[in-house]
Motif scaffolding. Structure first.
Motif, PDB file in Angstrom:
ATOM      1  N   MET A   1      -4.303 -23.301 -18.993  1.00 34.41           N
ATOM      2  CA  MET A   1      -3.904 -22.535 -17.837  1.00 34.41           C
ATOM      3  C   MET A   1      -2.601 -23.085 -17.295  1.00 34.41           C
ATOM      4  N   ALA A   2      -1.668 -22.222 -17.024  1.00 39.06           N
ATOM      5  CA  ALA A   2      -0.361 -22.621 -16.514  1.00 39.06           C
ATOM      6  C   ALA A   2      -0.082 -21.903 -15.191  1.00 39.06           C
ATOM      7  N   THR A   3       0.784 -22.499 -14.417  1.00 36.98           N
ATOM      8  CA  THR A   3       1.257 -21.842 -13.194  1.00 36.98           C
ATOM      9  C   THR A   3       2.451 -20.967 -13.564  1.00 36.98           C
ATOM     10  N   LEU A   4       2.892 -20.162 -12.635  1.00 34.05           N
ATOM     11  CA  LEU A   4       4.063 -19.324 -12.864  1.00 34.05           C
ATOM     12  C   LEU A   4       5.291 -20.190 -13.132  1.00 34.05           C
ATOM     13  N   MET A   5       5.427 -21.282 -12.415  1.00 34.71           N
ATOM     14  CA  MET A   5       6.564 -22.189 -12.619  1.00 34.71           C
ATOM     15  C   MET A   5       6.498 -22.854 -13.995  1.00 34.71           C
ATOM     16  N   GLN A   6       5.308 -23.205 -14.443  1.00 37.35           N
ATOM     17  CA  GLN A   6       5.162 -23.798 -15.776  1.00 37.35           C
ATOM     18  C   GLN A   6       5.512 -22.771 -16.855  1.00 37.35           C
ATOM     19  N   LYS A   7       5.106 -21.534 -16.640  1.00 36.30           N
ATOM     20  CA  LYS A   7       5.450 -20.479 -17.595  1.00 36.30           C
ATOM     21  C   LYS A   7       6.965 -20.358 -17.681  1.00 36.30           C
ATOM     22  N   ASP A   8       7.631 -20.354 -16.547  1.00 32.65           N
ATOM     23  CA  ASP A   8       9.092 -20.278 -16.512  1.00 32.65           C
ATOM     24  C   ASP A   8       9.721 -21.466 -17.238  1.00 32.65           C
ATOM     25  N   ALA A   9       9.177 -22.651 -17.017  1.00 35.82           N
ATOM     26  CA  ALA A   9       9.688 -23.852 -17.683  1.00 35.82           C
ATOM     27  C   ALA A   9       9.526 -23.748 -19.198  1.00 35.82           C
ATOM     28  N   LEU A  10       8.401 -23.211 -19.641  1.00 38.32           N
ATOM     29  CA  LEU A  10       8.176 -23.045 -21.083  1.00 38.32           C
ATOM     30  C   LEU A  10       9.147 -22.036 -21.689  1.00 38.32           C
ATOM     31  N   ILE A  11       9.419 -20.964 -20.982  1.00 37.86           N
ATOM     32  CA  ILE A  11      10.374 -19.969 -21.476  1.00 37.86           C
ATOM     33  C   ILE A  11      11.743 -20.623 -21.662  1.00 37.86           C
ATOM     34  N   GLU A  12      12.150 -21.433 -20.704  1.00 45.76           N
ATOM     35  CA  GLU A  12      13.432 -22.132 -20.814  1.00 45.76           C
ATOM     36  C   GLU A  12      13.407 -23.160 -21.936  1.00 45.76           C
ATOM     37  N   ARG A  13      12.299 -23.856 -22.108  1.00 47.88           N
ATOM     38  CA  ARG A  13      12.183 -24.864 -23.164  1.00 47.88           C
ATOM     39  C   ARG A  13      12.269 -24.216 -24.540  1.00 47.88           C
ATOM     40  N   VAL A  14      11.584 -23.094 -24.722  1.00 48.38           N
ATOM     41  CA  VAL A  14      11.644 -22.377 -25.995  1.00 48.38           C
ATOM     42  C   VAL A  14      13.088 -21.953 -26.276  1.00 48.38           C
ATOM     43  N   ALA A  15      13.790 -21.452 -25.267  1.00 50.66           N
ATOM     44  CA  ALA A  15      15.185 -21.039 -25.457  1.00 50.66           C
ATOM     45  C   ALA A  15      16.059 -22.222 -25.855  1.00 50.66           C
ATOM     46  N   SER A  16      15.823 -23.378 -25.246  1.00 53.51           N
ATOM     47  CA  SER A  16      16.645 -24.542 -25.584  1.00 53.51           C
ATOM     48  C   SER A  16      16.346 -25.036 -27.001  1.00 53.51           C
ATOM     49  N   VAL A  17      15.096 -24.965 -27.426  1.00 48.26           N
ATOM     50  CA  VAL A  17      14.755 -25.361 -28.797  1.00 48.26           C
ATOM     51  C   VAL A  17      15.352 -24.365 -29.791  1.00 48.26           C
ATOM     52  N   GLN A  18      15.311 -23.083 -29.460  1.00 50.82           N
ATOM     53  CA  GLN A  18      15.930 -22.085 -30.336  1.00 50.82           C
ATOM     54  C   GLN A  18      17.426 -22.362 -30.480  1.00 50.82           C
ATOM     55  N   ALA A  19      18.079 -22.688 -29.396  1.00 51.26           N
ATOM     56  CA  ALA A  19      19.510 -22.976 -29.440  1.00 51.26           C
ATOM     57  C   ALA A  19      19.789 -24.232 -30.271  1.00 51.26           C
ATOM     58  N   LEU A  20      18.965 -25.244 -30.104  1.00 52.84           N
ATOM     59  CA  LEU A  20      19.125 -26.479 -30.877  1.00 52.84           C
ATOM     60  C   LEU A  20      18.979 -26.207 -32.373  1.00 52.84           C
ATOM     61  N   ILE A  21      17.971 -25.442 -32.749  1.00 53.71           N
ATOM     62  CA  ILE A  21      17.768 -25.114 -34.156  1.00 53.71           C
ATOM     63  C   ILE A  21      18.992 -24.375 -34.703  1.00 53.71           C
ATOM     64  N   SER A  22      19.515 -23.448 -33.930  1.00 57.06           N
ATOM     65  CA  SER A  22      20.686 -22.683 -34.368  1.00 57.06           C
ATOM     66  C   SER A  22      21.911 -23.574 -34.549  1.00 57.06           C
ATOM     67  N   ARG A  23      22.077 -24.531 -33.649  1.00 57.53           N
ATOM     68  CA  ARG A  23      23.232 -25.438 -33.747  1.00 57.53           C
ATOM     69  C   ARG A  23      23.119 -26.409 -34.913  1.00 57.53           C
ATOM     70  N   LYS A  24      21.916 -26.816 -35.247  1.00 55.64           N
ATOM     71  CA  LYS A  24      21.720 -27.876 -36.226  1.00 55.64           C
ATOM     72  C   LYS A  24      21.482 -27.386 -37.655  1.00 55.64           C
ATOM     73  N   THR A  25      21.338 -26.101 -37.843  1.00 58.75           N
ATOM     74  CA  THR A  25      21.078 -25.589 -39.183  1.00 58.75           C
ATOM     75  C   THR A  25      22.184 -24.609 -39.582  1.00 58.75           C
ATOM     76  N   PRO A  26      22.468 -24.524 -40.880  1.00 57.09           N
ATOM     77  CA  PRO A  26      23.485 -23.577 -41.344  1.00 57.09           C
ATOM     78  C   PRO A  26      23.025 -22.134 -41.114  1.00 57.09           C
ATOM     79  N   TYR A  27      23.990 -21.257 -40.900  1.00 57.04           N
ATOM     80  CA  TYR A  27      23.676 -19.854 -40.697  1.00 57.04           C
ATOM     81  C   TYR A  27      23.011 -19.267 -41.945  1.00 57.04           C
TER      82      TYR A  27
END
Length: 73
Positions: A1-27
């Motif tokens: 169970m998560a709070t609304l703020m935790q859900k928001d934090a997870l959405i941001e965390r997923v976006a940052s991990v997606q960006a990291l993967i994109s930066r660190k791997t070849p297209y």
């Protein structure tokens, strides 16, 4: 169970991990399994009520992938 703020934090965390993967791997036109998983998580988070989200499980999954790609030069 998560709070609304935790859900928001997870959405941001997923976006940052997606960006990291994109930066660190070849297209590539084909997404890796990790990229697919992050996309699935993003959709799940947007579509799910906070009370139905396991904050700790998703946060840990993001942390594992972050550490995996952060180690790549």
């Amino acid at each position: 169970m998560a709070t609304l703020m935790q859900k928001d934090a997870l959405i941001e965390r997923v976006a940052s991990v997606q960006a990291l993967i994109s930066r660190k791997t070849p297209y590539s036109e084909v997404r890796s399994e990790d990229q697919k998983r992050m996309t699935e998580l993003r959709g799940f988070l947007y579509d799910t009520k906070p009370e139905n989200i396991d904050f700790n499980r998703i946060a840990e999954e993001c942390n594992v992938l972050y550490q995996k790609y952060d180690a790549i030069p």
